[in-house]
Design a protein around this motif. Structure first.
Motif, PDB file in Angstrom:
ATOM      1  N   LEU A 222      34.637  31.803  32.022  1.00  0.00           N
ATOM      2  CA  LEU A 222      35.924  32.339  31.560  1.00  0.00           C
ATOM      3  C   LEU A 222      37.044  31.920  32.526  1.00  0.00           C
ATOM      4  O   LEU A 222      36.832  31.845  33.739  1.00  0.00           O
ATOM      5  CB  LEU A 222      35.855  33.868  31.477  1.00  0.00           C
ATOM      6  N   ALA A 223      38.234  31.673  31.961  1.00  0.00           N
ATOM      7  CA  ALA A 223      39.372  31.197  32.764  1.00  0.00           C
ATOM      8  C   ALA A 223      40.008  32.371  33.496  1.00  0.00           C
ATOM      9  O   ALA A 223      40.965  32.974  33.019  1.00  0.00           O
ATOM     10  CB  ALA A 223      40.391  30.523  31.840  1.00  0.00           C
ATOM     11  N   MET A 224      39.440  32.679  34.640  1.00  0.00           N
ATOM     12  CA  MET A 224      39.862  33.894  35.335  1.00  0.00           C
ATOM     13  C   MET A 224      39.773  33.706  36.835  1.00  0.00           C
ATOM     14  O   MET A 224      38.815  33.127  37.336  1.00  0.00           O
ATOM     15  CB  MET A 224      38.891  34.995  34.913  1.00  0.00           C
ATOM     16  N   ARG A 225      40.805  34.194  37.545  1.00  0.00           N
ATOM     17  CA  ARG A 225      40.705  34.162  39.011  1.00  0.00           C
ATOM     18  C   ARG A 225      41.185  35.498  39.559  1.00  0.00           C
ATOM     19  O   ARG A 225      41.976  36.203  38.912  1.00  0.00           O
ATOM     20  CB  ARG A 225      41.516  33.007  39.594  1.00  0.00           C
ATOM     21  N   PHE A 226      40.717  35.809  40.754  1.00  0.00           N
ATOM     22  CA  PHE A 226      41.046  37.086  41.398  1.00  0.00           C
ATOM     23  C   PHE A 226      41.895  36.846  42.638  1.00  0.00           C
ATOM     24  O   PHE A 226      41.727  35.837  43.319  1.00  0.00           O
ATOM     25  CB  PHE A 226      39.770  37.826  41.828  1.00  0.00           C
ATOM     26  N   SER A 227      42.789  37.798  42.927  1.00  0.00           N
ATOM     27  CA  SER A 227      43.460  37.822  44.227  1.00  0.00           C
ATOM     28  C   SER A 227      43.272  39.203  44.809  1.00  0.00           C
ATOM     29  O   SER A 227      43.562  40.204  44.143  1.00  0.00           O
ATOM     30  CB  SER A 227      44.965  37.562  44.091  1.00  0.00           C
ATOM     31  N   GLN A 228      42.761  39.216  46.047  1.00  0.00           N
ATOM     32  CA  GLN A 228      42.629  40.501  46.725  1.00  0.00           C
ATOM     33  C   GLN A 228      43.983  40.856  47.302  1.00  0.00           C
ATOM     34  O   GLN A 228      44.615  40.025  47.969  1.00  0.00           O
ATOM     35  CB  GLN A 228      41.578  40.389  47.845  1.00  0.00           C
ATOM     36  N   ALA A 229      44.471  42.069  47.026  1.00  0.00           N
ATOM     37  CA  ALA A 229      45.738  42.506  47.610  1.00  0.00           C
ATOM     38  C   ALA A 229      45.856  44.010  47.532  1.00  0.00           C
ATOM     39  O   ALA A 229      45.302  44.633  46.630  1.00  0.00           O
ATOM     40  CB  ALA A 229      46.909  41.880  46.859  1.00  0.00           C
ATOM     41  N   ASP A 230      46.574  44.561  48.507  1.00  0.00           N
ATOM     42  CA  ASP A 230      46.967  45.964  48.427  1.00  0.00           C
ATOM     43  C   ASP A 230      48.360  45.953  47.806  1.00  0.00           C
ATOM     44  O   ASP A 230      49.337  45.598  48.468  1.00  0.00           O
ATOM     45  CB  ASP A 230      46.994  46.583  49.829  1.00  0.00           C
TER      46      ASP A 230
ATOM     47  N   CYS B 204      36.480  42.074  43.688  1.00  0.00           N
ATOM     48  CA  CYS B 204      37.014  40.731  43.362  1.00  0.00           C
ATOM     49  C   CYS B 204      35.855  39.730  43.320  1.00  0.00           C
ATOM     50  O   CYS B 204      35.764  38.916  42.383  1.00  0.00           O
ATOM     51  CB  CYS B 204      38.012  40.265  44.421  1.00  0.00           C
ATOM     52  N   ASP B 205      34.979  39.799  44.322  1.00  0.00           N
ATOM     53  CA  ASP B 205      33.862  38.841  44.399  1.00  0.00           C
ATOM     54  C   ASP B 205      32.942  38.977  43.193  1.00  0.00           C
ATOM     55  O   ASP B 205      32.560  37.987  42.582  1.00  0.00           O
ATOM     56  CB  ASP B 205      33.049  39.055  45.691  1.00  0.00           C
ATOM     57  N   GLN B 206      32.602  40.236  42.866  1.00  0.00           N
ATOM     58  CA  GLN B 206      31.704  40.454  41.719  1.00  0.00           C
ATOM     59  C   GLN B 206      32.350  39.978  40.426  1.00  0.00           C
ATOM     60  O   GLN B 206      31.712  39.337  39.586  1.00  0.00           O
ATOM     61  CB  GLN B 206      31.372  41.944  41.574  1.00  0.00           C
ATOM     62  N   GLY B 207      33.640  40.290  40.275  1.00  0.00           N
ATOM     63  CA  GLY B 207      34.361  39.891  39.049  1.00  0.00           C
ATOM     64  C   GLY B 207      34.443  38.380  38.936  1.00  0.00           C
ATOM     65  O   GLY B 207      34.212  37.805  37.861  1.00  0.00           O
ATOM     66  N   GLN B 208      34.743  37.746  40.087  1.00  0.00           N
ATOM     67  CA  GLN B 208      34.866  36.280  40.079  1.00  0.00           C
ATOM     68  C   GLN B 208      33.523  35.634  39.735  1.00  0.00           C
ATOM     69  O   GLN B 208      33.461  34.682  38.939  1.00  0.00           O
ATOM     70  CB  GLN B 208      35.336  35.806  41.467  1.00  0.00           C
ATOM     71  N   HIS B 209      32.469  36.196  40.284  1.00  0.00           N
ATOM     72  CA  HIS B 209      31.122  35.686  40.034  1.00  0.00           C
ATOM     73  C   HIS B 209      30.786  35.779  38.540  1.00  0.00           C
ATOM     74  O   HIS B 209      30.350  34.795  37.922  1.00  0.00           O
ATOM     75  CB  HIS B 209      30.118  36.497  40.869  1.00  0.00           C
ATOM     76  N   SER B 210      31.033  36.946  37.934  1.00  0.00           N
ATOM     77  CA  SER B 210      30.741  37.126  36.497  1.00  0.00           C
ATOM     78  C   SER B 210      31.562  36.152  35.662  1.00  0.00           C
ATOM     79  O   SER B 210      31.047  35.524  34.726  1.00  0.00           O
ATOM     80  CB  SER B 210      31.080  38.541  36.026  1.00  0.00           C
ATOM     81  N   ALA B 211      32.860  36.042  35.988  1.00  0.00           N
ATOM     82  CA  ALA B 211      33.736  35.174  35.191  1.00  0.00           C
ATOM     83  C   ALA B 211      33.248  33.729  35.246  1.00  0.00           C
ATOM     84  O   ALA B 211      33.253  33.014  34.230  1.00  0.00           O
ATOM     85  CB  ALA B 211      35.169  35.286  35.698  1.00  0.00           C
ATOM     86  N   GLN B 212      32.823  33.311  36.459  1.00  0.00           N
ATOM     87  CA  GLN B 212      32.352  31.936  36.622  1.00  0.00           C
ATOM     88  C   GLN B 212      31.084  31.699  35.792  1.00  0.00           C
ATOM     89  O   GLN B 212      30.988  30.733  35.050  1.00  0.00           O
ATOM     90  CB  GLN B 212      32.043  31.663  38.083  1.00  0.00           C
TER      91      GLN B 212
END
Ligand SMILES: C[S@@+](CC[C@H](N)C(=O)[O-])C[C@H]1O[C@@H](n2cnc3c(N)ncnc32)[C@H](O)[C@@H]1O
Length: 392
Positions: free
Chosen positions: A162-170, A150-158
């Motif tokens: 890009l209009a993107m956010r992550f939620s960590q969840a099982d 999630c952190d890596q993806g959020q970092h790249s998107a930022q």
């Protein structure tokens, strides 16, 4: 043919031929089908490998011997998505390996125009989500178990704006139902087993307008006995277990020759040890030995047996004839490969059966559903795309 008719035809065929595929190759010392024995025994190991890597050749080879097989290729054929890959700037594809990137390009192209906010299920680093965001999706919300992805993806998107956010969840434990909405496109690429099943169920509950998924690893996170999703499949006489679901994943990926050689030794030694264990204990069923570092297979058969015996708390007598059991392993490997070859005739049929169960489930929930292949098998054998939308 409708999806339901295709399902019924496949279901009937798979039920009537289950003696050929609903078995475990390691359980047998000899080929279990007298009618196929002569043609299988006449095949060289090279011919077995060649047939195994060409599904159409496999159908042709066995058609004279298995009733109804002449129709199977047709029953497994799905429409191919007519896709034209979008080109992406280099910074977007950074960090995505070649074939994976092409796979994603085809998947995104097959999804078509993005007009709704996207919910990306089991997103990993969100490569797909970033490509959808780049491709005009108004926003992307990516759900992923592993915080560091999630952190890596959020970092790249930022970085890429890009209009993107992550939620960590099982997604199997946490309540994520509130992430699904009606005006949304819910997308799941290669979410395994129960992960995509729960995705479908929650999207249906929320009456999400558009759902797209490419399923994989049908057996993961599920009970051993398969629980059908659609009413039609629930009425099937087929009773599938993990072993059968795994068959759906057994497309050959040609391994580099060194890997294939080690694999050959591994199978021979495991089967040789199994023959030894049976001779010592009087047991008749196959018992697996845990996986082990492949370096073990460049040592000796004797050393492998000592290791395996310790794992199985088995005392090996001093006077064991290792050469005898090694030869037994080699013979059993030939049998195993030929049984697997016959089972492989049915691998795509089982996968299409499972996919159609999902498609019929979505239809049952009021969706209009299409099932297509979105990319060449060489990019990924898990190339089936189920698309569903609620009519206006
Ligand atoms: C095969 S990868 C697919 C990733 C991505 N969709 C793609 O196709 O490139 C499956 C992803 O599901 C995630 N995952 C596994 N179990 C999960 C769970 N219980 N909840 C949420 N995500 C999960 C894994 O961490 C992994 O990133």
């Amino acid at each position: 043919m409708t999806l339901a008719e295709q399902f019924t035809a496949l279901d009937d065929f798979l039920f009537s031929t289950r003696q050929y595929w609903q078995c475990t190759a390691f359980d047998y010392d000899e080929l279990p089908w007298p009618t196929l024995e002569p043609i299988l025994a006449a095949l060289t190991d090279e011919q077995v490998a060649e047939l195994d890597s060409d599904q159409d050749a496999l159908y042709r080879f066995f058609t004279p011997y298995i009733t109804g097989l002449e129709n199977l290729a047709g029953l497994c054929t799905l429409v191919t998505a007519q896709v034209k890959r979008t080109e992406y700037p280099f910074w977007l594809s950074n960090g995505i390996k070649g074939r994976k990137f092409e796979q994603l390009q085809d998947f995104v192209a097959a999804l078509g125009e993005q007009t709704k906010p996207v919910l990306e299920w089991c997103a990993g680093k969100g490569h797909l989500g970033r490509m959808l965001a780049f491709n005009q999706a108004p926003s992307v919300h990516s759900i992923e178990l592993q915080q560091h992805l999630c952190d890596q993806g959020q970092h790249s998107a930022q970085q890429q704006g890009l209009a993107m956010r992550f939620s960590q969840a099982d997604v199997l434990k946490d309540d994520v139902s509130n992430h699904f909405t009606q005006q949304q496109h819910a997308v799941a690429l290669h979410a395994c087993g129960a992960l995509h099943q729960s995705f479908m169920q929650q999207a249906c509950n929320a009456q999400t307008k558009q759902i797209s998924l490419s399923p994989c690893c049908y057996h993961l996170f599920t009970d051993d006995v398969y629980i059908a999703m659609s009413e039609r499949a629930k009425r099937s006489e087929l009773k599938l277990r993990h072993r059968d679901l795994k068959l759906a994943l057994q497309e050959t990926v040609t391994a580099p020759s060194r890997v294939a050689k080690v694999r050959k030794t591994e199978v021979e030694w495991r089967l040789g040890f199994d023959a030894m264990r049976k001779a010592i204990t009087g047991s008749t069923s196959y018992v697996s030995v845990p996986s082990v570092n492949k370096a073990v297979f460049s040592d000796s058969f004797k050393a492998f047996c000592a290791w395996a015996a310790e794992k199985k708390s088995l005392e090996l007598p001093q006077d064991i004839d290792y050469e005898y059991f090694l030869q037994k392993g080699k013979i059993r490997k030939k049998v195993t490969e030929r049984i697997e070859l016959v089972r492989h005739v049915f691998r795509r049929a089982i996968e299409v059966w499972l996919v159609l169960d999902r498609a019929l489930y979505l239809q049952q929930q009021g969706y209009q559903v299409t099932v297509k292949t979105f990319c060449e098998k060489q990019l990924t054998p898990r190339n089936i795309l189920i698309q569903a939308h609620l009519p206006l």
